[in-house]
Design an enzyme around this catalytic site. Structure first.
Site, mmCIF file in Angstrom:
data_model
loop_
_atom_site.group_PDB
_atom_site.id
_atom_site.type_symbol
_atom_site.label_atom_id
_atom_site.label_comp_id
_atom_site.label_asym_id
_atom_site.label_seq_id
_atom_site.Cartn_x
_atom_site.Cartn_y
_atom_site.Cartn_z
ATOM 1 N N GLU A 71 5.962 -13.930 9.045
ATOM 2 C CA GLU A 71 4.584 -14.376 8.828
ATOM 3 C C GLU A 71 4.288 -14.411 7.334
ATOM 4 O O GLU A 71 4.388 -13.396 6.648
ATOM 5 C CB GLU A 71 3.603 -13.444 9.537
ATOM 6 C CG GLU A 71 2.165 -13.904 9.422
ATOM 7 C CD GLU A 71 1.196 -13.008 10.175
ATOM 8 O OE1 GLU A 71 0.234 -13.542 10.752
ATOM 9 O OE2 GLU A 71 1.407 -11.785 10.188
ATOM 10 N N LYS A 120 -14.281 0.589 11.544
ATOM 11 C CA LYS A 120 -13.751 0.593 10.179
ATOM 12 C C LYS A 120 -13.409 -0.850 9.806
ATOM 13 O O LYS A 120 -12.407 -1.397 10.244
ATOM 14 C CB LYS A 120 -12.489 1.440 10.038
ATOM 15 C CG LYS A 120 -12.055 1.583 8.549
ATOM 16 C CD LYS A 120 -10.595 1.857 8.369
ATOM 17 C CE LYS A 120 -9.762 0.617 8.260
ATOM 18 N NZ LYS A 120 -10.001 -0.197 7.030
ATOM 19 N N GLU A 160 -11.118 -2.600 4.021
ATOM 20 C CA GLU A 160 -11.609 -2.157 2.722
ATOM 21 C C GLU A 160 -11.606 -3.282 1.689
ATOM 22 O O GLU A 160 -12.225 -3.165 0.627
ATOM 23 C CB GLU A 160 -10.792 -0.966 2.214
ATOM 24 C CG GLU A 160 -9.324 -1.217 1.984
ATOM 25 C CD GLU A 160 -8.472 -1.025 3.230
ATOM 26 O OE1 GLU A 160 -7.275 -0.717 3.065
ATOM 27 O OE2 GLU A 160 -8.989 -1.197 4.360
ATOM 28 N N SER A 200 -1.575 -6.636 10.915
ATOM 29 C CA SER A 200 -0.152 -6.955 10.955
ATOM 30 C C SER A 200 0.510 -6.310 12.159
ATOM 31 O O SER A 200 0.028 -5.304 12.696
ATOM 32 C CB SER A 200 0.528 -6.455 9.675
ATOM 33 O OG SER A 200 0.613 -5.041 9.672
ATOM 34 N N PHE A 222 -9.022 -8.352 7.101
ATOM 35 C CA PHE A 222 -9.774 -8.988 6.019
ATOM 36 C C PHE A 222 -10.081 -10.454 6.274
ATOM 37 O O PHE A 222 -10.962 -11.024 5.639
ATOM 38 C CB PHE A 222 -9.004 -8.872 4.686
ATOM 39 C CG PHE A 222 -7.827 -9.810 4.553
ATOM 40 C CD1 PHE A 222 -7.995 -11.134 4.205
ATOM 41 C CD2 PHE A 222 -6.533 -9.361 4.772
ATOM 42 C CE1 PHE A 222 -6.914 -12.003 4.085
ATOM 43 C CE2 PHE A 222 -5.447 -10.210 4.647
ATOM 44 C CZ PHE A 222 -5.641 -11.535 4.309
ATOM 45 N N CYS A 282 -4.681 -15.631 12.037
ATOM 46 C CA CYS A 282 -3.578 -15.388 12.969
ATOM 47 C C CYS A 282 -3.298 -16.585 13.854
ATOM 48 O O CYS A 282 -2.253 -16.636 14.501
ATOM 49 C CB CYS A 282 -3.852 -14.139 13.810
ATOM 50 S SG CYS A 282 -5.250 -14.305 14.934
#
Length: 482
Positions: A382, A173, A176, A226, A149, A281
């Site tokens: 994280e 993909k 979402e 992740s 995202f 990240c």
């Protein structure tokens, strides 16, 4: 309310999934669209379309494939502001951050357009008397990617241009949570005239990811997210005989030496931590002040953090937007709570942040912890939010040891005027991407992107020359003529 569709075989089509999720503006709470959770049947339809397109596309000369990318670059460039506005609405980052997001994606299209040179093999006459040897690179088939995202336009473009430039076909993909940027980008791709089935888009969640990993006609899978899910994707797809590059989480250390240039170093550190609300990240997480640098770093960072303007990223003057969702806001707040409970000193508290006129925004303000110890959860896990953890080190050796204790190894940076210290740091620190007086060590498109240890699962990293390796098979031809 608009319900998003999949793009399969050059046409938009309804998902067979019956579950719809809200796509919300994280600053306003407004529902922007509904996104379907597609099924394995949708994935199979996209893979079949990509398979059908593969023979013709792989036989298209590389120079002609490159011309498609030139056209795509022109279309993208003409719609930079539009895509940035969509990105800000669905993600919350500022418009400047969103423009940079898409701009770095376009750079990958530009780099991939050099495929006639990038795809070249090697050759040598007379490896033995009268025998020649040469290598060629060939595409493998259908590739898939699952993207996160935090950079809606950019990260899919780490993969798509290289996959199609090398002659493969592709299924994406997107997250979402932020599907709107890619929905519009695929409309632009359709305008650019790529043959039907070369690129395909399937919206969804876990079922789509697992279908990618299991589908027998997918040659390879790329993933960014992740570390827990990256590890799952790596294992599942590799067990199914696929190529995998799975980029995971991070806990990035920023080391500040006493001889660092003060003002520019602090500015770079603050932007690293609070840019994109810490949701990247490569974001700085733990700031290690070495020796006498510690107090200056603490005071300078506090001053910068207090100057951050929190608000809707679409409004002028705002320098930090909301986090992606209410659930993620609660997660970040829980880490701040944990840091207080562990005994770290909270110098600036972002919990309970509010923005006038935006009661439904997912707000977390800039946060600064002092006296963070190596074993604390906030120093090891994280957080993925605008939280700075300050730690002390006696010298460079201790600072490197602190960084290398982390299970992650995505990025690390040092701020110094000493070439010797910088050389020691870049040689010894256990991170895949290293910055020297750089807060966000983000490689350009023509270099590889990826971490080490728990931040990366696979062998070949994203974009740059390793992308060409990932998307092609080397064939060795040994020739003798009688």
């Amino acid at each position: 309310m608009r319900v998003l569709e999949n793009f399969i075989g050059g046409a938009w089509s309804r998902s067979s999934g019956t579950t719809l999720l809200d796509v919300k503006n994280p600053a306003t709470g407004e529902c922007l669209a509904k996104v379907p959770l597609s099924t394995a049947a949708d994935v199979d339809a996209a893979v079949k379309a990509a398979q059908a397109a593969f023979p013709g596309w792989s036989a298209t000369p590389p120079v002609q494939r490159a011309r498609h990318l030139f056209r795509l670059r022109e279309v993208f460039d003409a719609h930079r502001d539009e895509i940035a506005a969509i990105c800000t609405a669905e993600h919350g980052k500022t418009l400047a951050e969103a423009r940079n997001d898409f701009g770095r994606g376009i750079e990958n299209v530009e780099h991939a357009a050099g495929i006639p040179a990038l795809l070249m093999g090697q050759g040598l006459e007379d490896v033995a008397s009268g025998i020649d040897c040469h290598t060629v690179r060939q595409p493998l088939g259908v590739f898939a990617a699952v993207t996160p995202f935090n950079f809606p336009p950019m990260v899919p473009l780490w993969f798509l241009p290289y996959a199609v430039a090398t002659g493969n076909t592709f299924v994406l993909k997107p997250s979402e949570q932020v599907p709107l940027s890619q929905q519009r980008i695929f409309e632009l791709i359709d305008q650019a005239g790529l043959p039907p089935g070369v690129v395909n888009l399937v919206h969804g969640g876990r079922e789509v990811v697992n279908a990618f990993c299991a589908h027998e006609d997918i040659a390879g899978v790329s993933f960014v997210g992740s570390s827990a899910v990256a590890r799952h994707v790596y294992r599942s797809a590799a067990e199914a005989g696929k190529r995998v590059q799975a980029l995971g989480g991070a806990k990035n250390f920023l080391v500040v030496m006493p001889d660092a240039e003060p003002s520019r170093s602090i500015a770079a550190i603050a932007e690293s931590i609070y840019g994109c609300s810490g949701q990247r990240c490569l974001a700085g997480s733990v700031v290690v002040g070495v020796g006498e640098a510690y107090e200056a770093v603490r005071e300078g960072l506090l001053e910068r953090a207090r100057a951050v303007v929190l608000g809707d990223g679409a409004r002028p003057g705002v320098t930090m937007g909301p986090v992606i969702s209410a659930a993620h806001r609660d997660r970040v707040v829980s880490y701040i709570d944990r840091g207080v409970a562990e005994g770290a000193r909270l110098l600036l508290d972002g919990r309970g942040a509010k923005v006038e006129g935006y009661p439904h925004g997912n707000w977390v303000g800039p946060t600064v912890f002092d006296d963070v110890k190596p074993g604390m959860v906030i120093a090891t896990e994280e957080i993925f939010g605008p939280v700075a953890c300050l730690m002390r080190a006696r010298d460079l050796d201790e600072a490197i040891a602190l960084a290398n204790r982390s299970e992650y190894g995505n990025a690390a940076s040092i701020f110094t005027s000493s070439g010797r210290a910088a050389r020691e740091f870049q040689r010894r620190v256990g991170a895949g991407m290293v910055g020297v007086n750089i807060g966000v060590a983000a490689p350009m498109a023509f270099f590889p992107f990826g971490g080490q240890k728990g931040s990366f699962f696979g062998d070949l990293k994203a974009h740059g020359p390793t992308a060409i390796d990932f998307y092609t098979e080397r064939k060795i031809v040994i020739t003798r003529w009688f």
